[in-house]
Scaffold this motif. Sequence first.
Motif, short mmCIF file in Angstrom:
data_model
loop_
_atom_site.label_atom_id
_atom_site.label_comp_id
_atom_site.label_asym_id
_atom_site.label_seq_id
_atom_site.Cartn_x
_atom_site.Cartn_y
_atom_site.Cartn_z
N THR A 1 0.29 35.67 31.78
CA THR A 1 -0.75 36.30 30.98
C THR A 1 -1.96 35.40 30.75
O THR A 1 -3.05 35.89 30.44
N ARG A 2 -1.79 34.11 30.90
CA ARG A 2 -2.90 33.18 30.68
C ARG A 2 -3.50 32.66 31.99
O ARG A 2 -4.30 31.73 32.00
N SER A 3 -3.11 33.27 33.11
CA SER A 3 -3.68 32.86 34.39
C SER A 3 -5.16 33.22 34.44
O SER A 3 -5.56 34.31 34.02
N SER A 4 -5.96 32.31 34.94
CA SER A 4 -7.39 32.56 35.07
C SER A 4 -7.95 31.63 36.14
O SER A 4 -7.29 30.69 36.58
N VAL A 5 -9.17 31.91 36.54
CA VAL A 5 -9.83 31.09 37.56
C VAL A 5 -10.49 29.90 36.87
O VAL A 5 -11.41 30.06 36.08
N HIS A 6 -9.98 28.70 37.16
CA HIS A 6 -10.63 27.49 36.64
C HIS A 6 -10.34 26.33 37.59
O HIS A 6 -9.22 26.14 38.06
N ASP A 7 -11.39 25.58 37.87
CA ASP A 7 -11.31 24.40 38.75
C ASP A 7 -10.74 24.75 40.12
O ASP A 7 -10.01 23.94 40.72
N ILE A 8 -11.04 25.95 40.64
CA ILE A 8 -10.59 26.33 41.97
C ILE A 8 -11.45 25.59 43.00
O ILE A 8 -12.67 25.72 43.01
N GLN B 1 -8.99 37.16 46.29
CA GLN B 1 -9.56 38.32 45.61
C GLN B 1 -10.63 37.89 44.61
O GLN B 1 -11.69 38.51 44.51
N ALA B 2 -10.35 36.82 43.87
CA ALA B 2 -11.33 36.33 42.89
C ALA B 2 -12.61 35.86 43.58
O ALA B 2 -13.72 36.10 43.10
N PRO C 1 -2.43 27.92 33.22
CA PRO C 1 -3.08 27.21 32.11
C PRO C 1 -3.27 25.73 32.43
O PRO C 1 -2.44 25.11 33.09
N SER C 2 -4.36 25.19 31.95
CA SER C 2 -4.79 23.83 32.30
C SER C 2 -3.67 22.81 32.14
O SER C 2 -3.03 22.71 31.10
#
Length: 332
Positions: free
Chosen positions: A36-43, A114-115, A261-262
Amino acid sequence: MAPTAPRSAWPRVGAIVLLLTALLSLIMIAFAWPATRSSVHDIPIAVAGPPAATAQVAQQLQAKRPGAFDVTVVDGTAAAEKLILDRDVYGAIDVSSGRPQLIIATAASPAVAQALQQVAQALGGAEPAVPVRDLVPLPADDQRGAGLAAGALPLVLGGIAAAGILTTLVIGVARRIAGALAFSVTGALSLTAILQFWLGSIEGSYWLNAGAVALGIAATALTILGLESLLGAAGLGLGAASMMLLGNPLSGLSSAPEMLPSGWGTLGQYLPPGAAGSLLRSTAFFDGHAAAPHVWVLAGWVALGLVLAALAAVRTARRPAVVEPAAELVTV
């Protein structure tokens, strides 16, 4: 009147209920929180083209999605493609021709691909859709990558089951280790055959893929065996819980380590499930590029399990033998 069977005290029942509730909550957190906390960061992505154009794209990315991407600037399409094939980046925005085009590798992570497509279309604005080129696509039989993502759980369960069954049914640490190693090979051959030849979820060399899976199973099974040898049932429970509640949800196979998450995604790559999944992705789709760090992680867990088992054997050998008292001769 027959004696009444002993019954547990009510406080004990209440304590067990609370313990089970805490355990269920921990399981829910372990599996649901990363998802639920997956997100695009530092890709990691590349931006290819002339300096002025790449600088503008990098600024746009930072403005639209602050902190989402770790941008590497290169001077041309070939350099961007090399970074993707070497698994240094997930994709590239190429402005070498003047008009942006997106280069992705869906096999590296369908979620990231996809992102990237969504971000690239946003950069294009009102212009026609940004062209997309998939440099490393997923197999035609499994274009969503569902088989590889689902393979993380059987890999973990295989190692846990091997350790649990061997400690229950096999006597002798050396024999348990031999059994775990043998199962790592046979289990990997079977699991890889299902993924590659039946489900069509992976490609590449069957033997290299099986080797990656075998190393993952061995890392899990031997670590748990080593903990059980040293700590007994507590070690078995600790090892199984760590692999299931930490290793599996933090493996990043269903998305990407960078989308967790980070910090947790990085931790997951140092645990057997995450390292094994990333290693298998490298052998199956990228000719083994970027495989070495994951091999070293898994080899370290295998070595740890063997060291723990050896320490347990030394401790057992140093224990003084229990001498049975000699039977007294009774004369009549």
